[in-house]
Design a protein around this motif. Sequence first.
Motif, PDB file in Angstrom:
ATOM      1  N   ARG A 201     -11.755  -3.934  31.365  1.00  0.00           N
ATOM      2  CA  ARG A 201     -11.290  -2.574  31.064  1.00  0.00           C
ATOM      3  C   ARG A 201     -10.963  -2.426  29.578  1.00  0.00           C
ATOM      4  O   ARG A 201     -11.510  -1.560  28.893  1.00  0.00           O
ATOM      5  CB  ARG A 201     -10.037  -2.264  31.917  1.00  0.00           C
TER       6      ARG A 201
ATOM      7  N   GLN B  36     -13.436  -0.654  26.753  1.00  0.00           N
ATOM      8  CA  GLN B  36     -12.919   0.563  26.122  1.00  0.00           C
ATOM      9  C   GLN B  36     -12.914   0.431  24.604  1.00  0.00           C
ATOM     10  O   GLN B  36     -13.200   1.379  23.881  1.00  0.00           O
ATOM     11  CB  GLN B  36     -11.478   0.806  26.588  1.00  0.00           C
TER      12      GLN B  36
ATOM     13  N   GLU C 186     -17.865  10.004  11.533  1.00  0.00           N
ATOM     14  CA  GLU C 186     -18.223   9.630  10.163  1.00  0.00           C
ATOM     15  C   GLU C 186     -19.720   9.717   9.924  1.00  0.00           C
ATOM     16  O   GLU C 186     -20.162  10.072   8.827  1.00  0.00           O
ATOM     17  CB  GLU C 186     -17.711   8.219   9.862  1.00  0.00           C
TER      18      GLU C 186
ATOM     19  N   LYS D 182     -19.761   1.092   6.316  1.00  0.00           N
ATOM     20  CA  LYS D 182     -18.645   1.155   7.273  1.00  0.00           C
ATOM     21  C   LYS D 182     -19.142   1.502   8.668  1.00  0.00           C
ATOM     22  O   LYS D 182     -18.783   0.860   9.653  1.00  0.00           O
ATOM     23  CB  LYS D 182     -17.618   2.190   6.808  1.00  0.00           C
TER      24      LYS D 182
ATOM     25  N   SER E 106      -8.902   8.149  22.271  1.00  0.00           N
ATOM     26  CA  SER E 106      -8.651   9.585  22.132  1.00  0.00           C
ATOM     27  C   SER E 106      -8.972  10.108  20.732  1.00  0.00           C
ATOM     28  O   SER E 106      -9.424  11.240  20.563  1.00  0.00           O
ATOM     29  CB  SER E 106      -7.171   9.858  22.442  1.00  0.00           C
TER      30      SER E 106
ATOM     31  N   PHE F 181     -11.267   9.782  18.646  1.00  0.00           N
ATOM     32  CA  PHE F 181     -12.620  10.187  18.256  1.00  0.00           C
ATOM     33  C   PHE F 181     -13.047  11.505  18.898  1.00  0.00           C
ATOM     34  O   PHE F 181     -14.201  11.918  18.768  1.00  0.00           O
ATOM     35  CB  PHE F 181     -13.613   9.051  18.531  1.00  0.00           C
TER      36      PHE F 181
ATOM     37  N   VAL G 162      -6.879   6.003  10.617  1.00  0.00           N
ATOM     38  CA  VAL G 162      -7.434   5.520  11.894  1.00  0.00           C
ATOM     39  C   VAL G 162      -7.739   4.022  11.796  1.00  0.00           C
ATOM     40  O   VAL G 162      -7.366   3.238  12.672  1.00  0.00           O
ATOM     41  CB  VAL G 162      -8.680   6.341  12.300  1.00  0.00           C
ATOM     42  N   ASP G 163      -8.375   3.614  10.699  1.00  0.00           N
ATOM     43  CA  ASP G 163      -8.593   2.173  10.536  1.00  0.00           C
ATOM     44  C   ASP G 163      -7.274   1.457  10.285  1.00  0.00           C
ATOM     45  O   ASP G 163      -7.086   0.322  10.714  1.00  0.00           O
ATOM     46  CB  ASP G 163      -9.589   1.901   9.402  1.00  0.00           C
TER      47      ASP G 163
ATOM     48  N   TYR H 211     -12.684 -12.713  22.977  1.00  0.00           N
ATOM     49  CA  TYR H 211     -12.063 -11.497  22.424  1.00  0.00           C
ATOM     50  C   TYR H 211     -11.292 -11.853  21.147  1.00  0.00           C
ATOM     51  O   TYR H 211     -11.420 -11.181  20.122  1.00  0.00           O
ATOM     52  CB  TYR H 211     -11.141 -10.888  23.479  1.00  0.00           C
TER      53      TYR H 211
ATOM     54  N   GLU I 217     -12.333  -4.258   9.076  1.00  0.00           N
ATOM     55  CA  GLU I 217     -11.464  -3.066   9.137  1.00  0.00           C
ATOM     56  C   GLU I 217     -10.632  -2.943   7.870  1.00  0.00           C
ATOM     57  O   GLU I 217     -10.280  -1.841   7.449  1.00  0.00           O
ATOM     58  CB  GLU I 217     -10.490  -3.121  10.331  1.00  0.00           C
TER      59      GLU I 217
ATOM     60  N   LEU J 155      -2.302   4.850  19.401  1.00  0.00           N
ATOM     61  CA  LEU J 155      -1.725   3.548  19.756  1.00  0.00           C
ATOM     62  C   LEU J 155      -1.234   3.490  21.201  1.00  0.00           C
ATOM     63  O   LEU J 155      -0.689   2.479  21.639  1.00  0.00           O
ATOM     64  CB  LEU J 155      -0.625   3.184  18.757  1.00  0.00           C
TER      65      LEU J 155
ATOM     66  N   PRO K 197       0.293   5.468  25.063  1.00  0.00           N
ATOM     67  CA  PRO K 197       1.521   6.130  25.526  1.00  0.00           C
ATOM     68  C   PRO K 197       2.763   5.284  25.217  1.00  0.00           C
ATOM     69  O   PRO K 197       2.640   4.096  24.936  1.00  0.00           O
ATOM     70  CB  PRO K 197       1.311   6.254  27.039  1.00  0.00           C
TER      71      PRO K 197
ATOM     72  N   VAL L  41       1.212   1.880  31.787  1.00  0.00           N
ATOM     73  CA  VAL L  41       1.127   1.158  33.061  1.00  0.00           C
ATOM     74  C   VAL L  41       0.690  -0.302  32.905  1.00  0.00           C
ATOM     75  O   VAL L  41       1.032  -1.148  33.716  1.00  0.00           O
ATOM     76  CB  VAL L  41       0.182   1.865  34.059  1.00  0.00           C
TER      77      VAL L  41
ATOM     78  N   THR M 215       1.069  -2.391  30.059  1.00  0.00           N
ATOM     79  CA  THR M 215       1.681  -3.256  29.045  1.00  0.00           C
ATOM     80  C   THR M 215       2.372  -4.483  29.635  1.00  0.00           C
ATOM     81  O   THR M 215       2.148  -5.599  29.165  1.00  0.00           O
ATOM     82  CB  THR M 215       2.678  -2.461  28.167  1.00  0.00           C
TER      83      THR M 215
ATOM     84  N   VAL N 240      -7.297  12.581  26.647  1.00  0.00           N
ATOM     85  CA  VAL N 240      -7.716  11.419  27.448  1.00  0.00           C
ATOM     86  C   VAL N 240      -8.481  11.878  28.697  1.00  0.00           C
ATOM     87  O   VAL N 240      -9.451  11.252  29.121  1.00  0.00           O
ATOM     88  CB  VAL N 240      -6.496  10.543  27.827  1.00  0.00           C
TER      89      VAL N 240
END
Length: 311
Positions: A35, A39, A51, A70, A108, A110, A127-128, A146, A157, A197, A199, A205, A207, A270
């Motif tokens: 997930r 995402q 961009e 970029k 969200s 983008f 954003v970056d 990951y 970045e 960043l 909610p 839910v 974290t 969202v």
Amino acid sequence: HSRSLERQFNERIERDEKIEPKDWMPEKYRKTHIRQISQHAHSEIVGMLPEGNWITRAPSLRRKVALLAKVQDEAGHGLYLYSACETLGISRDELYEQLHTGKAKYSSIFNYPALTWADMGAIGWLVDGAAIINQVPLCNTSYGPYARAMIRVCKEESFHQRQGFEIMLKLANGTQEQKEMAQDALNRWWWPSLMMLGPTDDKSVHTEQSMKWKLKRKTNDELRQQFIDQTVPQADVLGLTIPDPDLKWNEERKSYDFGKIDWDEFWQVVKGHGPMNKERMKARVGAWERGEWVRDAAMAHAEKKQARKEK
Ligand code: FAQ
């Protein structure tokens, strides 16, 4: 048996060992990684659109070269992350399908339009900037592929963020009109960058479990505070005003207090009702459909080659 596997797994996490693709892992660990990583990958790919819209209109050759690089990096991050995600036993086609049918989310941020050249500055700077704050702790995440992907992504970045800040600096020190463009871009991108960043912790839910598994190393609210504390002095350097009348240094906390975030707006975006959601999806699905003949031709070629080999 599976309980002892799970205990061993938790002990490995406890010892900060990396979990690798062929290692045993709880099904929920696998699922939540698919997930989050997917995402993240989708966000990089959809994130090319605002961009990409400005590449042909960059104000100089040098600006064009930097922006092009970029956006190419973002494609690379997306592909890198899709590969990391595939090691968890899901195919690239399934991942695309989830994006195109709206089953999988992407960031969200983008779903807002990039209206002027100053937005290229604001996106890179804010954003970056927020992406780095979120991703540096992920270099230390528990899933090996990951974590390793994040090391390279963060280096790139950091170039993106400087690229954006430098655009802002130039505009902020330019003509009155240029300075106003920079301020306007900051006004429009500030609040969505804070929302990006995630909610607040009490509404998040995932974290708690993700922190236990060391998928997440910091909570959404911790990252948001860190982003604000880092960015406010940068706005001072630019001579621009953060669009938050409640923003105030708190000497006791050694941090900035800030105003209320419009979480209704966040959830609307969202859920697919942001200003650009439909257009972003149309662009991605359209690209997939227009690429069908290329995929078909590549498959036909591979099959022919294989058949010749078998003769
Ligand atoms: N947008 O329980 P939590 C980039 C969803 S950087 C949309 O807190 P979690 C670089 C969340 O998925 C951007 N949805 O979730 C770039 C969950 O729904 P679900 C991408 C959001 O996972 C820069 C629900 O709300 N970065 O692309 C958002 O623990 C410039 C509950 O939320 C990453 O993905 C949101 N902003 O924490 C490219 C970093 N926030 O899945 C181009 C990795 C939350 O149950 C140009 N991801 N939701 O249906 C993460 O660190 C985490 O996944 C968070 C969310 C922090 C984003």
